[in-house]
Design a protein around this motif. Structure first.
Motif, mmCIF file in Angstrom:
data_model
loop_
_atom_site.group_PDB
_atom_site.id
_atom_site.type_symbol
_atom_site.label_atom_id
_atom_site.label_comp_id
_atom_site.label_asym_id
_atom_site.label_seq_id
_atom_site.Cartn_x
_atom_site.Cartn_y
_atom_site.Cartn_z
ATOM 1 N N ASP A 1 -39.658 1.283 -1.565
ATOM 2 C CA ASP A 1 -40.540 0.572 -2.496
ATOM 3 C C ASP A 1 -41.231 1.608 -3.393
ATOM 4 O O ASP A 1 -41.686 2.637 -2.889
ATOM 5 C CB ASP A 1 -41.595 -0.213 -1.711
ATOM 6 N N THR B 1 -39.162 -1.082 1.750
ATOM 7 C CA THR B 1 -39.623 0.249 2.130
ATOM 8 C C THR B 1 -39.012 0.680 3.476
ATOM 9 O O THR B 1 -38.674 -0.159 4.317
ATOM 10 C CB THR B 1 -41.166 0.275 2.162
ATOM 11 N N MET C 1 -36.678 15.105 7.327
ATOM 12 C CA MET C 1 -37.152 14.414 6.126
ATOM 13 C C MET C 1 -36.488 13.055 5.896
ATOM 14 O O MET C 1 -36.948 12.276 5.077
ATOM 15 C CB MET C 1 -36.935 15.287 4.884
ATOM 16 N N THR D 1 -36.170 10.876 8.304
ATOM 17 C CA THR D 1 -36.547 10.067 9.463
ATOM 18 C C THR D 1 -37.842 9.304 9.211
ATOM 19 O O THR D 1 -38.806 9.853 8.679
ATOM 20 C CB THR D 1 -36.743 10.969 10.709
HETATM 21 N N1 SAH Z 1 -40.899 5.044 -1.427
HETATM 22 C C1 SAH Z 1 -40.185 5.311 -0.188
HETATM 23 C C2 SAH Z 1 -40.849 6.409 0.642
HETATM 24 C C3 SAH Z 1 -40.839 7.772 -0.012
HETATM 25 S S1 SAH Z 1 -41.417 9.017 1.084
HETATM 26 C C4 SAH Z 1 -40.098 4.020 0.629
HETATM 27 O O1 SAH Z 1 -40.793 3.043 0.310
HETATM 28 O O2 SAH Z 1 -39.314 3.989 1.584
HETATM 29 C C5 SAH Z 1 -39.876 9.596 1.775
HETATM 30 C C6 SAH Z 1 -39.838 9.306 3.272
HETATM 31 O O3 SAH Z 1 -39.439 7.949 3.481
HETATM 32 C C7 SAH Z 1 -38.833 10.119 4.060
HETATM 33 O O4 SAH Z 1 -39.334 11.395 4.420
HETATM 34 C C8 SAH Z 1 -38.627 9.240 5.290
HETATM 35 O O5 SAH Z 1 -39.731 9.379 6.177
HETATM 36 C C9 SAH Z 1 -38.701 7.846 4.682
HETATM 37 N N2 SAH Z 1 -37.370 7.287 4.362
HETATM 38 C C10 SAH Z 1 -36.882 7.001 3.139
HETATM 39 N N3 SAH Z 1 -35.655 6.435 3.238
HETATM 40 C C11 SAH Z 1 -35.368 6.372 4.565
HETATM 41 C C12 SAH Z 1 -34.263 5.869 5.312
HETATM 42 N N4 SAH Z 1 -33.180 5.327 4.729
HETATM 43 N N5 SAH Z 1 -34.320 5.960 6.668
HETATM 44 C C13 SAH Z 1 -35.401 6.483 7.278
HETATM 45 N N6 SAH Z 1 -36.481 6.956 6.624
HETATM 46 C C14 SAH Z 1 -36.467 6.903 5.282
#
Ligand code: SAH
Length: 251
Positions: free
Chosen positions: A84, A117, A222, A224
């Motif tokens: 998101d 998200t 990163m 996870t």
């Molecule tokens: N805007 C993004 C978050 C950005 S911060 C959202 O809403 O998902 C980036 C972090 O999101 C990563 O370090 C990890 O912790 C998480 N993340 C993003 N994609 C992911 C996925 N497919 N599986 C697990 N964690 C994920």
């Protein structure tokens, strides 16, 4: 400012194309320009009439200003985020640029298009660990001091929230997550369950659930999402893997 340009800040979801909303697909189909961190821009297919502007992760404000500038010139710009765009991502960066930029930018057509998200995608894979009250914390101390993170962790334990952690561990911050686990292990009176959900909804997806007392820093990177259960979070054992859930009521 009279222009037909617009900026949409769109969430691409956690990875799987089936988790991109139709609204985001429609905005991408109309766009002249896509702007974002290069792995996210790479998720948007090339087509004639679309220019893709990929940049490095730390250039959020420049990227936002660039997008607003292009919209002011009449272009149709989509800024892409994973998950998101309002969760630890580009929507807030765009508004920071807007707040500090030329006053004309405020007349632009700006839309935030939500996405799924990582926290919700990870929770859904494991069961329903966020079924009762929870909080979300970004463990990166790039934009806030570490003592604030530590304070929030301790208060979240005291309030018995389930906790969802974004950005748990990176090469440039190898120590933060080790400190986080130590704080939680000290602060929790009883053991908790902890979910490590990596690369959810991609071919590299892996899920692991362990007791907090058994968790080690190497279990996260990163890619996870870490979800720590509340004192009520439990497992339903069954063939094919357990279900992790938090009941809707306590007591
Ligand atoms: N805007 C993004 C978050 C950005 S911060 C959202 O809403 O998902 C980036 C972090 O999101 C990563 O370090 C990890 O912790 C998480 N993340 C993003 N994609 C992911 C996925 N497919 N599986 C697990 N964690 C994920």
């Amino acid at each position: 400012m009279s222009t037909n340009g617009w900026v949409a800040v769109a969430g691409l979801g956690p990875g799987d194309e089936a988790l991109v909303t139709p609204e985001v697909m429609a905005a991408l189909a109309e766009a002249t320009d896509v702007v974002g961190y290069f792995p996210y821009v790479a998720r948007v297919a090339e087509r004639p009439g679309l220019t893709r502007h990929a940049s490095d992760n730390r250039e959020e404000l420049d990227r936002a200003s660039h997008a607003l500038d292009m919209a002011a010139q009449g272009r149709r710009v989509v800024i892409v985020s994973s998950g998101d765009p309002g969760v630890f991502a580009m929507a807030a960066a765009l508004f920071e640029a807007l707040e500090n930029g030329p006053v004309d930018w405020r007349d632009l057509d700006i839309r935030i298009l939500p996405g799924i998200t990582a926290m919700l995608a990870a929770a859904a894979r494991a069961g329903a660990p966020l079924g009762h009250d929870f909080c979300a914390i970004n463990l990166s101390d790039n934009l806030k001091p570490w003592p604030l993170i530590e304070r929030r962790l301790r208060l979240a334990v005291e309030a018995d929230f389930a906790m969802a952690f974004y950005n748990p561990r990176s090469k440039s911050r190898p120590e933060g997550f080790a400190k986080t686990l130590k704080i939680l292990q000290e602060a929790c009176h009883e053991d908790r369950l902890i979910l490590f959900a990596r690369a959810v909804s991609t071919p590299e997806e892996s899920l692991r659930i362990v007791a907090l007392s058994e968790a080690t820093p190497e279990m996260a990177d990163m890619r996870t999402m870490v979800i720590v259960g509340s004192s009520q979070t439990r497992l339903i054992e069954r063939a094919g893997g357990p279900i992790l859930y938090t009941p809707r009521s306590t007591g």
